[in-house]
Enzyme design. Sequence first.
Site, PDB file in Angstrom:
ATOM      1  N   HIS A 151       0.939  -1.111   0.020  1.00 48.84           N
ATOM      2  CA  HIS A 151       0.130   0.043   0.103  1.00 48.84           C
ATOM      3  C   HIS A 151       0.844   1.140   0.039  1.00 48.84           C
ATOM      4  O   HIS A 151       1.996   1.342   0.829  1.00 48.84           O
ATOM      5  CB  HIS A 151      -0.938   0.018   1.133  1.00 48.84           C
ATOM      6  CG  HIS A 151      -1.789   1.178   1.163  1.00 48.84           C
ATOM      7  ND1 HIS A 151      -2.960   1.077   0.597  1.00 48.84           N
ATOM      8  CD2 HIS A 151      -1.737   2.379   1.842  1.00 48.84           C
ATOM      9  CE1 HIS A 151      -3.641   2.251   0.620  1.00 48.84           C
ATOM     10  NE2 HIS A 151      -2.864   3.053   1.354  1.00 48.84           N
ATOM     11  N   ASP A 176     -15.075   2.612   7.128  1.00 49.41           N
ATOM     12  CA  ASP A 176     -14.075   3.432   6.924  1.00 49.41           C
ATOM     13  C   ASP A 176     -14.550   4.365   5.691  1.00 49.41           C
ATOM     14  O   ASP A 176     -14.029   5.341   5.715  1.00 49.41           O
ATOM     15  CB  ASP A 176     -12.806   2.571   6.339  1.00 49.41           C
ATOM     16  CG  ASP A 176     -11.813   3.471   5.877  1.00 49.41           C
ATOM     17  OD1 ASP A 176     -11.132   4.178   6.562  1.00 49.41           O
ATOM     18  OD2 ASP A 176     -11.605   3.053   4.547  1.00 49.41           O
ATOM     19  N   ARG A 181     -14.093  12.590   7.140  1.00 47.71           N
ATOM     20  CA  ARG A 181     -12.725  13.197   7.631  1.00 47.71           C
ATOM     21  C   ARG A 181     -12.411  14.129   6.395  1.00 47.71           C
ATOM     22  O   ARG A 181     -11.749  15.275   6.490  1.00 47.71           O
ATOM     23  CB  ARG A 181     -11.601  11.926   7.415  1.00 47.71           C
ATOM     24  CG  ARG A 181     -11.593  11.321   8.805  1.00 47.71           C
ATOM     25  CD  ARG A 181     -10.974  10.035   8.812  1.00 47.71           C
ATOM     26  NE  ARG A 181      -9.434  10.322   8.609  1.00 47.71           N
ATOM     27  CZ  ARG A 181      -8.725   9.488   7.946  1.00 47.71           C
ATOM     28  NH1 ARG A 181      -8.965   8.332   7.795  1.00 47.71           N
ATOM     29  NH2 ARG A 181      -7.416   9.672   8.013  1.00 47.71           N
ATOM     30  N   SER A 226      -7.420   3.369   9.224  1.00 50.04           N
ATOM     31  CA  SER A 226      -7.871   3.241   8.024  1.00 50.04           C
ATOM     32  C   SER A 226      -7.477   2.267   7.034  1.00 50.04           C
ATOM     33  O   SER A 226      -8.293   1.649   6.452  1.00 50.04           O
ATOM     34  CB  SER A 226      -8.199   4.680   7.336  1.00 50.04           C
ATOM     35  OG  SER A 226      -8.513   4.590   6.049  1.00 50.04           O
ATOM     36  N   LYS A 259      -8.480  -1.949   6.254  1.00 47.94           N
ATOM     37  CA  LYS A 259      -8.776  -2.669   4.988  1.00 47.94           C
ATOM     38  C   LYS A 259      -7.845  -3.777   4.459  1.00 47.94           C
ATOM     39  O   LYS A 259      -8.341  -5.116   4.009  1.00 47.94           O
ATOM     40  CB  LYS A 259      -8.715  -1.679   3.846  1.00 47.94           C
ATOM     41  CG  LYS A 259     -10.128  -0.629   4.138  1.00 47.94           C
ATOM     42  CD  LYS A 259     -10.077   0.431   2.974  1.00 47.94           C
ATOM     43  CE  LYS A 259      -8.945   1.526   3.500  1.00 47.94           C
ATOM     44  NZ  LYS A 259      -9.242   2.972   3.103  1.00 47.94           N
TER      45      LYS A 259
HETATM   46  N1  URA Z   1      -5.871   6.236   2.656  1.00 50.86           N
HETATM   47  C1  URA Z   1      -6.829   5.416   3.208  1.00 50.86           C
HETATM   48  O1  URA Z   1      -7.327   4.519   2.797  1.00 50.86           O
HETATM   49  N2  URA Z   1      -7.338   6.170   4.285  1.00 50.86           N
HETATM   50  C2  URA Z   1      -6.499   7.291   4.788  1.00 50.86           C
HETATM   51  O2  URA Z   1      -6.795   7.639   5.852  1.00 50.86           O
HETATM   52  C3  URA Z   1      -5.457   7.782   4.215  1.00 50.86           C
HETATM   53  C4  URA Z   1      -5.280   7.281   2.937  1.00 50.86           C
END
Ligand code: URA
Length: 442
Positions: free
Chosen positions: A82, A161, A168, A183, A187
């Site tokens: 990621h 999320d 957010r 967050s 995932k």
């Molecule tokens: N990417 C995400 O999935 N969540 C975040 O809070 C920031 C970047």
Amino acid sequence: MRVYDIIFKKRNGQKLLKEEIDFLIFKYNNGDMPDYQMSAFLMATFLNGMDDDETFLLTDAMINSGDRMDLSFLDMPIADKHSTGGVGDGTSFIVLPIVASLGICVPMIAGRGLGHTGGTLDKLESIPGFRTSIDKKEFIDILESSGAAIIGQTFEIAPVDKKMYALRDSTATVESISLISASIMSKKIAEGAKSLVLDIKAGSGAFMKKDSDAKKLAQKMINIGKNFGLNILAVVTDMNSPLGNCVGNSLEIEQAINILKGKLKNDLSELSIYLSALMILNVKKTSSLKEAQDLAQKQIDNGKALEKFTEIIRLQGGNTKVVDNPDDVLPKAKYSKRFMAKKSGYISNIDTRSVGIAEMLTGAGREKKEDKIDYSAGIIFHKKLNEYVKKDEAIADLIYNSSDHIDEAEMIMSDAYIIYNNEDKNINMAGKVYDKRIIELL
Ligand code: URA
């Protein structure tokens, strides 16, 4: 227990308990807690932070808001990577075929672009027919037949999320180390990855502007991952200049195809090989990083990575002719406008966030989630950070169909590029040396 009391406690900087965090996330996910209370909680968390225990508990509660996939039946190492987002960061669809061509399963759930950052899903959808909205059964079928897929958050992976991120985004609470960690990690853990490589961006085009904050974020995410039993590595990489030779959806796909064909080498190809190598090393397919880098490069040289990319495009419904003839298949913009240097000197600083905004204004990105994007628009760079440019020489081309915001995009580019005509080319205006992408491996 009352939501009000939990917000009150966080507002006063007190540590929250498991039952409080579980209660709050459960209520919000079920629609029993209004957005204004969640907004207050997010701001209290943004301002007062969460320690490692609370961040772990928040991640756990967010995972439990949806499904947790178990892919162990696939009998392959299950890995993912990621990147925290930046400008021109098209590493995912280069890394994924390299790694998957070595028999490593990559169940990647990616995101869309918003504001100054581009999104992997949008870039892939510029290939005619390519589907990223895929249900769980088909996702697993694709993983079984090819070992890799890149899809959107279409089924119940940490659904809370999605709601929290949207809030957010509109309450100025995105750049919180605890909230970003929970967050992303919720995932990744819910999608079933057992091995994870994190690419944490630092610099003017990233969420984290300072290397020290990026390191704190990386460490927090490593701690969460380890608590969930993941094999996890994180690398802090530089985002003080756009990655690669272009930004824009179809432009970046064409660039990735050229990299996978071995025809193009640049900072994006180097970072992609490096991240692939970390993934290979992290599943213990090699015993050293050097060996893993050689193996990743070999998958490009022997055509296996390109073959895997073609297979993924076919299985996700895209037109595979894009691989041989990207020019005939990808959408093309009608116009281009040259952005030129106003004086001679070294490009000593690029406000990368501004370049991302200029990209958005060409039509390639969206300001609001509901905006439509132009897959063919973007920016092609002729000069990179630290390069010498002569007065009136081309720095970049703005590529577009609609000229509505092109003058504004050009003005933003003009403010974003600082040209310094001192002979010391490695010193930018902040007095810092930017000569490499890899800042630190943690
Ligand atoms: N990417 C995400 O999935 N969540 C975040 O809070 C920031 C970047």
